[in-house]
Scaffold this motif. Structure first.
Motif, mmCIF file in Angstrom:
data_model
loop_
_atom_site.group_PDB
_atom_site.id
_atom_site.type_symbol
_atom_site.label_atom_id
_atom_site.label_comp_id
_atom_site.label_asym_id
_atom_site.label_seq_id
_atom_site.Cartn_x
_atom_site.Cartn_y
_atom_site.Cartn_z
ATOM 1 N N TYR A 162 0.877 -1.420 0.014
ATOM 2 C CA TYR A 162 0.005 0.075 -0.040
ATOM 3 C C TYR A 162 0.860 1.115 -0.129
ATOM 4 O O TYR A 162 0.411 2.333 -0.257
ATOM 5 C CB TYR A 162 -0.773 -0.080 1.120
ATOM 6 N N PHE A 163 2.136 1.316 0.301
ATOM 7 C CA PHE A 163 3.162 2.453 0.335
ATOM 8 C C PHE A 163 3.786 2.519 -1.263
ATOM 9 O O PHE A 163 3.990 3.725 -1.233
ATOM 10 C CB PHE A 163 3.977 2.097 1.407
ATOM 11 N N SER A 164 3.399 1.662 -1.830
ATOM 12 C CA SER A 164 4.188 1.931 -3.432
ATOM 13 C C SER A 164 3.790 2.987 -4.164
ATOM 14 O O SER A 164 4.613 3.602 -4.727
ATOM 15 C CB SER A 164 3.979 0.669 -4.183
ATOM 16 N N PRO A 165 2.469 3.470 -4.109
ATOM 17 C CA PRO A 165 2.206 4.592 -4.844
ATOM 18 C C PRO A 165 2.758 5.764 -4.118
ATOM 19 O O PRO A 165 3.334 6.786 -4.932
ATOM 20 C CB PRO A 165 0.688 4.939 -4.544
ATOM 21 N N VAL A 166 3.280 5.884 -2.896
ATOM 22 C CA VAL A 166 3.989 6.983 -2.636
ATOM 23 C C VAL A 166 5.633 7.089 -3.138
ATOM 24 O O VAL A 166 5.747 7.980 -3.600
ATOM 25 C CB VAL A 166 3.888 7.027 -0.964
ATOM 26 N N TYR A 183 2.106 13.893 0.854
ATOM 27 C CA TYR A 183 1.326 12.685 0.440
ATOM 28 C C TYR A 183 0.511 12.163 1.200
ATOM 29 O O TYR A 183 0.004 10.983 0.984
ATOM 30 C CB TYR A 183 2.582 11.732 0.099
ATOM 31 N N SER A 184 -0.133 12.979 2.099
ATOM 32 C CA SER A 184 -1.064 12.295 2.978
ATOM 33 C C SER A 184 -2.490 11.887 2.530
ATOM 34 O O SER A 184 -3.426 11.039 2.901
ATOM 35 C CB SER A 184 -1.459 13.599 4.143
ATOM 36 N N GLY A 185 -2.574 12.491 1.191
ATOM 37 C CA GLY A 185 -3.801 12.298 0.378
ATOM 38 C C GLY A 185 -3.839 10.529 0.068
ATOM 39 O O GLY A 185 -5.018 10.277 -0.540
ATOM 40 N N PHE A 186 -2.892 10.163 0.278
ATOM 41 C CA PHE A 186 -2.626 8.561 -0.361
ATOM 42 C C PHE A 186 -3.551 7.689 0.807
ATOM 43 O O PHE A 186 -3.670 6.524 0.678
ATOM 44 C CB PHE A 186 -1.325 8.266 -0.536
ATOM 45 N N PHE A 187 -3.588 8.230 2.003
ATOM 46 C CA PHE A 187 -4.280 7.661 3.060
ATOM 47 C C PHE A 187 -5.370 8.371 3.588
ATOM 48 O O PHE A 187 -5.514 8.825 4.845
ATOM 49 C CB PHE A 187 -3.287 7.627 4.193
ATOM 50 N N PRO A 188 -6.483 8.658 2.984
ATOM 51 C CA PRO A 188 -7.650 9.437 3.322
ATOM 52 C C PRO A 188 -8.607 8.371 4.488
ATOM 53 O O PRO A 188 -8.331 7.287 4.375
ATOM 54 C CB PRO A 188 -8.470 9.594 2.065
ATOM 55 N N LYS A 189 -9.278 9.035 5.203
ATOM 56 C CA LYS A 189 -9.964 8.718 6.170
ATOM 57 C C LYS A 189 -11.261 9.453 6.398
ATOM 58 O O LYS A 189 -11.274 10.510 7.316
ATOM 59 C CB LYS A 189 -9.544 8.151 7.502
ATOM 60 N N PHE A 246 -8.724 14.802 7.389
ATOM 61 C CA PHE A 246 -9.184 13.847 6.404
ATOM 62 C C PHE A 246 -8.219 12.911 6.099
ATOM 63 O O PHE A 246 -8.522 12.157 5.293
ATOM 64 C CB PHE A 246 -9.595 14.391 5.283
ATOM 65 N N ALA A 247 -7.271 12.683 6.750
ATOM 66 C CA ALA A 247 -5.980 11.603 6.502
ATOM 67 C C ALA A 247 -5.716 10.778 7.641
ATOM 68 O O ALA A 247 -5.443 11.262 8.928
ATOM 69 C CB ALA A 247 -4.983 12.424 5.903
ATOM 70 N N GLU A 248 -5.691 9.510 7.474
ATOM 71 C CA GLU A 248 -5.066 8.782 8.644
ATOM 72 C C GLU A 248 -3.529 8.490 8.582
ATOM 73 O O GLU A 248 -3.122 8.385 9.951
ATOM 74 C CB GLU A 248 -5.822 7.110 8.446
ATOM 75 N N GLY A 249 -3.179 8.528 7.773
ATOM 76 C CA GLY A 249 -1.611 8.736 7.711
ATOM 77 C C GLY A 249 -0.774 10.031 7.250
ATOM 78 O O GLY A 249 -1.099 10.420 5.976
ATOM 79 N N LEU A 250 -0.306 10.831 8.079
ATOM 80 C CA LEU A 250 0.362 11.883 7.763
ATOM 81 C C LEU A 250 1.704 11.632 7.220
ATOM 82 O O LEU A 250 2.671 11.177 7.815
ATOM 83 C CB LEU A 250 0.515 12.813 8.996
ATOM 84 N N THR A 251 1.802 11.917 5.966
ATOM 85 C CA THR A 251 2.708 11.406 5.171
ATOM 86 C C THR A 251 3.497 12.673 4.255
ATOM 87 O O THR A 251 2.868 13.247 3.597
ATOM 88 C CB THR A 251 2.484 10.465 4.047
ATOM 89 N N VAL A 252 4.842 12.931 4.577
ATOM 90 C CA VAL A 252 5.519 14.173 3.984
ATOM 91 C C VAL A 252 6.854 13.735 3.470
ATOM 92 O O VAL A 252 7.436 12.941 4.303
ATOM 93 C CB VAL A 252 5.404 15.481 4.797
ATOM 94 N N LEU A 253 7.211 14.294 2.468
ATOM 95 C CA LEU A 253 8.650 14.252 2.016
ATOM 96 C C LEU A 253 9.213 15.608 2.640
ATOM 97 O O LEU A 253 8.720 16.651 1.909
ATOM 98 C CB LEU A 253 8.644 14.323 0.403
#
Length: 249
Positions: free
Chosen positions: A33-37, A205-211, A238-245
């Protein structure tokens, strides 16, 4: 009164072997599930040496082995996990039992990219580890990082109904007093935390993990692009995973 002594302290520090095996078994060669990031990251960044901090068995970075020009390096507190990571192609692995007090055993400014996924929320002193990652990165190096957001709108609704800090049931066998997640973030304070070690946000990239509090599967599929936009524009809500570069300044 006899006080029961816990013999599971190490399990709070690292994941136990059974849980690591369960995580491994949930992956397949065609599902990560992390591959799209990673696909988005690799569109603009050429990685030489990649350091995965808290790598576990390597599931979230081993597929990068053929896509980088240098070494794939793993750091974790579990010898069992590190052996699994080596089997998956990691070039170097290092055991660090306490990421809050022990340095990463690499030279200063020796890697150009680091991954730290689902780690900071487990640490008493996450800033120590962040500073260590900053130290080993070259100037201009990148860190890709993710922490869970327990309390988007959907999580707050669940908390209201259940009074359970583990709003998304990450650890069904844990109670509030021994929940492995001990630090909690929203997007704004996560960015502030990263800035404490002179990192600036490059991409969100938090949009890849919406909730969202939408429970019907068909509605979620129909609104996929809208849901992603919402989670990207307002990760705290609106995101379950806070994901940033982020990039080392």
């Amino acid at each position: 009164m006899e006080i029961k002594k816990s013999n599971t302290i190490r399990e709070y520090k690292y994941f136990n072997n059974e849980l690591l095996d369960n995580i491994d078994n949930s992956f397949s060669s065609d599902f990560n599930y992390f591959s799209p990031v990673w696909n988005e990251v690799l569109k603009t960044i050429d990685i030489h040496n990649l350091l995965d901090v808290g790598c576990g068995t390597g599931n979230f970075s081993c597929n990068l082995k053929s896509k980088i020009s240098g070494k794939l390096i793993g750091v974790d507190g579990s010898s069992y996990a590190l052996e699994k990571a080596k089997e998956k192609g990691f070039d170097e692995v290092y055991k660090v039992e306490d990421l809050c007090t022990q340095p990463i055993p690499l030279e200063t400014e020796s890697v150009d990219f680091a991954l730290c996924k689902d780690v900071f929320e487990h640490l008493l002193d996450p800033l120590y580890l962040l500073s260590e990652i900053q130290r080993v990165l070259v100037p201009g190096g990148y860190l890709l990082t993710l922490v869970p957001n327990h309390f988007p709108i959907a999580g707050r609704l669940k908390f209201l109904l259940t009074n359970n800090l583990d709003t998304f049931n990450y650890f069904p066998n844990s109670k509030a007093w021994n929940l492995p997640h001990i630090r909690f973030y929203n997007y704004e304070n996560f960015v502030d935390f990263l800035g404490q070690a002179n990192f600036r946000v490059v991409e969100n990239y938090s949009g890849f993990f919406p909730k969202l509090p939408i429970f019907h599967r068909a509605l979620r599929l129909l609104a996929k692009s809208l849901v992603r936009k919402l989670a990207t524009s307002n990760p705290t809500q609106f995101a379950e995973g806070l994901t940033v570069l982020v990039q080392k300044e």
